[in-house]
Design an enzyme around this catalytic site. Sequence first.
Site, mmCIF file in Angstrom:
data_model
loop_
_atom_site.group_PDB
_atom_site.id
_atom_site.type_symbol
_atom_site.label_atom_id
_atom_site.label_comp_id
_atom_site.label_asym_id
_atom_site.label_seq_id
_atom_site.Cartn_x
_atom_site.Cartn_y
_atom_site.Cartn_z
ATOM 1 N N LYS A 22 1.055 5.308 -12.428
ATOM 2 C CA LYS A 22 -0.020 4.959 -11.481
ATOM 3 C C LYS A 22 -0.238 6.092 -10.482
ATOM 4 O O LYS A 22 -1.369 6.495 -10.221
ATOM 5 C CB LYS A 22 0.376 3.674 -10.727
ATOM 6 C CG LYS A 22 -0.425 3.438 -9.448
ATOM 7 C CD LYS A 22 0.059 2.236 -8.668
ATOM 8 C CE LYS A 22 1.238 2.476 -7.771
ATOM 9 N NZ LYS A 22 0.952 2.943 -6.408
ATOM 10 N N ASN A 23 0.859 6.592 -9.916
ATOM 11 C CA ASN A 23 0.711 7.581 -8.841
ATOM 12 C C ASN A 23 0.293 8.959 -9.343
ATOM 13 O O ASN A 23 -0.110 9.807 -8.553
ATOM 14 C CB ASN A 23 1.998 7.667 -8.011
ATOM 15 C CG ASN A 23 2.178 6.428 -7.156
ATOM 16 O OD1 ASN A 23 1.254 5.622 -7.015
ATOM 17 N ND2 ASN A 23 3.362 6.252 -6.583
ATOM 18 N N CYS A 116 0.538 -0.361 7.579
ATOM 19 C CA CYS A 116 0.970 -0.588 6.200
ATOM 20 C C CYS A 116 2.341 -1.244 6.250
ATOM 21 O O CYS A 116 3.179 -0.886 7.076
ATOM 22 C CB CYS A 116 1.056 0.738 5.464
ATOM 23 S SG CYS A 116 1.732 0.596 3.816
ATOM 24 N N ARG A 121 2.109 5.165 8.168
ATOM 25 C CA ARG A 121 1.669 6.113 7.137
ATOM 26 C C ARG A 121 0.433 6.872 7.616
ATOM 27 O O ARG A 121 -0.686 6.607 7.186
ATOM 28 C CB ARG A 121 1.384 5.378 5.821
ATOM 29 C CG ARG A 121 2.612 4.718 5.251
ATOM 30 C CD ARG A 121 2.321 4.011 3.957
ATOM 31 N NE ARG A 121 2.129 4.918 2.840
ATOM 32 C CZ ARG A 121 1.783 4.525 1.618
ATOM 33 N NH1 ARG A 121 1.605 3.244 1.375
ATOM 34 N NH2 ARG A 121 1.612 5.400 0.656
ATOM 35 N N ASP A 309 10.498 4.886 -3.654
ATOM 36 C CA ASP A 309 9.898 3.814 -4.455
ATOM 37 C C ASP A 309 10.919 3.075 -5.314
ATOM 38 O O ASP A 309 10.568 2.125 -6.024
ATOM 39 C CB ASP A 309 8.773 4.378 -5.343
ATOM 40 C CG ASP A 309 7.567 4.799 -4.514
ATOM 41 O OD1 ASP A 309 7.468 4.374 -3.344
ATOM 42 O OD2 ASP A 309 6.737 5.578 -5.024
ATOM 43 N N ARG A 401 -0.743 -4.449 -8.814
ATOM 44 C CA ARG A 401 -1.291 -3.169 -8.385
ATOM 45 C C ARG A 401 -0.590 -2.018 -9.102
ATOM 46 O O ARG A 401 -1.188 -0.966 -9.306
ATOM 47 C CB ARG A 401 -1.083 -2.971 -6.873
ATOM 48 C CG ARG A 401 -1.984 -3.783 -5.982
ATOM 49 C CD ARG A 401 -1.755 -3.364 -4.550
ATOM 50 N NE ARG A 401 -1.508 -1.928 -4.520
ATOM 51 C CZ ARG A 401 -0.523 -1.339 -3.841
ATOM 52 N NH1 ARG A 401 0.305 -2.035 -3.102
ATOM 53 N NH2 ARG A 401 -0.362 -0.024 -3.874
HETATM 54 N N1 EPU Z 1 3.330 11.460 6.388
HETATM 55 C C1 EPU Z 1 2.919 11.915 7.621
HETATM 56 N N2 EPU Z 1 1.663 12.394 7.743
HETATM 57 C C2 EPU Z 1 0.792 12.442 6.681
HETATM 58 C C3 EPU Z 1 1.209 11.981 5.433
HETATM 59 C C4 EPU Z 1 2.499 11.496 5.319
HETATM 60 O O1 EPU Z 1 3.666 11.893 8.586
HETATM 61 O O2 EPU Z 1 -0.339 12.901 6.865
HETATM 62 C C5 EPU Z 1 4.695 10.938 6.238
HETATM 63 C C6 EPU Z 1 4.697 9.478 5.804
HETATM 64 O O3 EPU Z 1 4.567 8.611 6.905
HETATM 65 C C7 EPU Z 1 6.023 9.386 5.093
HETATM 66 C C8 EPU Z 1 6.171 10.747 4.442
HETATM 67 O O4 EPU Z 1 5.306 11.619 5.173
HETATM 68 O O5 EPU Z 1 7.047 9.230 6.042
HETATM 69 C C9 EPU Z 1 5.815 10.817 2.972
HETATM 70 O O6 EPU Z 1 4.562 10.206 2.734
HETATM 71 P P1 EPU Z 1 3.601 10.699 1.576
HETATM 72 O O7 EPU Z 1 2.368 11.255 2.174
HETATM 73 O O8 EPU Z 1 4.354 11.560 0.631
HETATM 74 O O9 EPU Z 1 3.229 9.327 0.871
HETATM 75 P P2 EPU Z 1 1.867 9.023 0.132
HETATM 76 O O10 EPU Z 1 1.357 10.247 -0.493
HETATM 77 O O11 EPU Z 1 0.976 8.254 1.028
HETATM 78 C C10 EPU Z 1 2.921 8.519 -2.199
HETATM 79 C C11 EPU Z 1 2.964 7.359 -3.138
HETATM 80 C C12 EPU Z 1 3.841 6.264 -2.549
HETATM 81 C C13 EPU Z 1 5.244 6.844 -2.322
HETATM 82 C C14 EPU Z 1 5.163 8.076 -1.417
HETATM 83 C C15 EPU Z 1 6.486 8.768 -1.220
HETATM 84 C C16 EPU Z 1 0.806 7.461 -4.219
HETATM 85 C C17 EPU Z 1 -0.533 6.871 -4.421
HETATM 86 N N3 EPU Z 1 1.610 6.859 -3.343
HETATM 87 O O12 EPU Z 1 2.360 8.025 -0.987
HETATM 88 O O13 EPU Z 1 3.922 5.255 -3.539
HETATM 89 O O14 EPU Z 1 6.065 5.877 -1.717
HETATM 90 O O15 EPU Z 1 4.231 9.019 -1.990
HETATM 91 O O16 EPU Z 1 7.012 9.179 -2.429
HETATM 92 O O17 EPU Z 1 1.158 8.436 -4.840
HETATM 93 C C18 EPU Z 1 4.257 3.093 -4.367
HETATM 94 O O18 EPU Z 1 3.924 3.516 -5.483
HETATM 95 O O19 EPU Z 1 4.773 1.956 -4.189
HETATM 96 C C19 EPU Z 1 4.049 3.935 -3.194
HETATM 97 C C20 EPU Z 1 4.039 3.462 -1.962
#
Ligand code: EPU
Length: 434
Positions: A22-23, A116, A121, A309, A401
């Site tokens: 998915k991701n 969230c 996030r 995850d 999802r």
């Molecule tokens: N963060 C910031 N600022 C930002 C973006 C992220 O501070 O602008 C912080 C977040 O709060 C968190 C960390 O950086 O503490 C990592 O977040 P990341 O941006 O990597 O998460 P994401 O890209 O929003 C993806 C996956 C998530 C998974 C995370 C971490 C997708 C669509 N989602 O989210 O997947 O938990 O990476 O590996 O790829 C799931 O599949 O259940 C899921 C939540």
Amino acid sequence: MDILRIRGGNKLAGEVEVSGSKNAALPQFAAALLSDQETILENVPDLSDIRFMAEIISHLGADISKIGPSSWKIHPLKIHPDPPYELVRKMRASICLLGPLVARVKRAKVPMPGGCVIGHRPIDLHLHALKEMGAEISLNQGIVEVDGSAMKAGNLFIGGRHGSTVTGTANAIMAAVLTPGITTLDGAACEPEIVDLCCMLKKMGAKISGAGSHLLSIEGVDQLNGCVHRVIPDRIEAATYMIGAAMTRGKIVLKGIEASHLGAFSKVMRESGVLLNNSQKGNLDVQTDPSGLSPFEIITLPYPGFPTDLQAQACALACTIPGLSILTERVYPSRFMHIPELLRMGATVSLEGANAIIKGGKKLNGAPVMASDLRASAALILAGLAAEGETWVHRIYHLDRGYEFMDEKLRKLGAEVERLPESSLPPAFRRPTD
Ligand code: EPU
């Protein structure tokens, strides 16, 4: 709304096919918008998040259709920059549209994601990257508006307090591939999903080097082609079934797995006593050591560390292993909504800041429990498989999802799992909040 009824006690046994990730797929749907030509994505899981993304892309003006059980065709000849608010606000991953829209039509409007359940996030790092590349960004009534008409290449650091950002890195890459000049991204995420996105973009004609490392170099090109791309297997789904086999002390074969994506997780499982054997390419045999499992300690970290995850599912596993296990959450320090539900099933877990301390080994009891997010749903289902009696998991729309046909796959592995309408819930199984 559906619920899942699980009768615990059966050992998982047999073969299970791993679905596409998915991701990985979600940003790839967005990446298809970078070209005006047709792209075909294969091995896409059938999930509500994917259907949402397809609907959003269709509203943006692209011709998009499902052309097989796991294949989609996307032809974005002309697109506009305003995704429909009502759809976009429902799915966090729609933030992945930001980079492609800014790159292709020089403008983007997406709602600022709100609170969230898995924790804070923010998207500051996504916006920082675009700003460093010359985009003008404003926030009006909760909507982020980006003007990318003066974008230029830049050298930027995209990491944050919690390490790298996965979708932030995806956005920066997708913005840079059509921006003139050479952009370097330091502190980039190196998750397999990012490597797969780069692989797809390269097929489209993008010039990217360093994928899989923290330092990426992207030379902008004038235009990109369409491509045919096969999405990588879902490492989180695969690991969830591995944990299911361990929790029921069963024996399964995972098919279509990419074992190299599960290094940190497999190490912890092996040390705990889960026997893993790559019997042939793409297959992984999973069973538990007859002498039993040992407790473990994990710290979640960005890839190649232990994935956040899988923290909830690992927590459920730890409940079934005699001794003290410690799980530290470094990516989303408050991602522990599954714990009060596991306590309802008789688990002994205490939470000290971002550390969950689990005293395992006592048999779990079935109970009505509430899924709060995707991975918590999976953890509660696994706990139900290992518990005595019946577990009713509410709010499984979270599960739909991100896990393709999980109830069906578990039934094939011998589990007693039934999907029922919520109305069929006997009063004795209603939760106090229902
Ligand atoms: N963060 C910031 N600022 C930002 C973006 C992220 O501070 O602008 C912080 C977040 O709060 C968190 C960390 O950086 O503490 C990592 O977040 P990341 O941006 O990597 O998460 P994401 O890209 O929003 C993806 C996956 C998530 C998974 C995370 C971490 C997708 C669509 N989602 O989210 O997947 O938990 O990476 O590996 O790829 C799931 O599949 O259940 C899921 C939540």
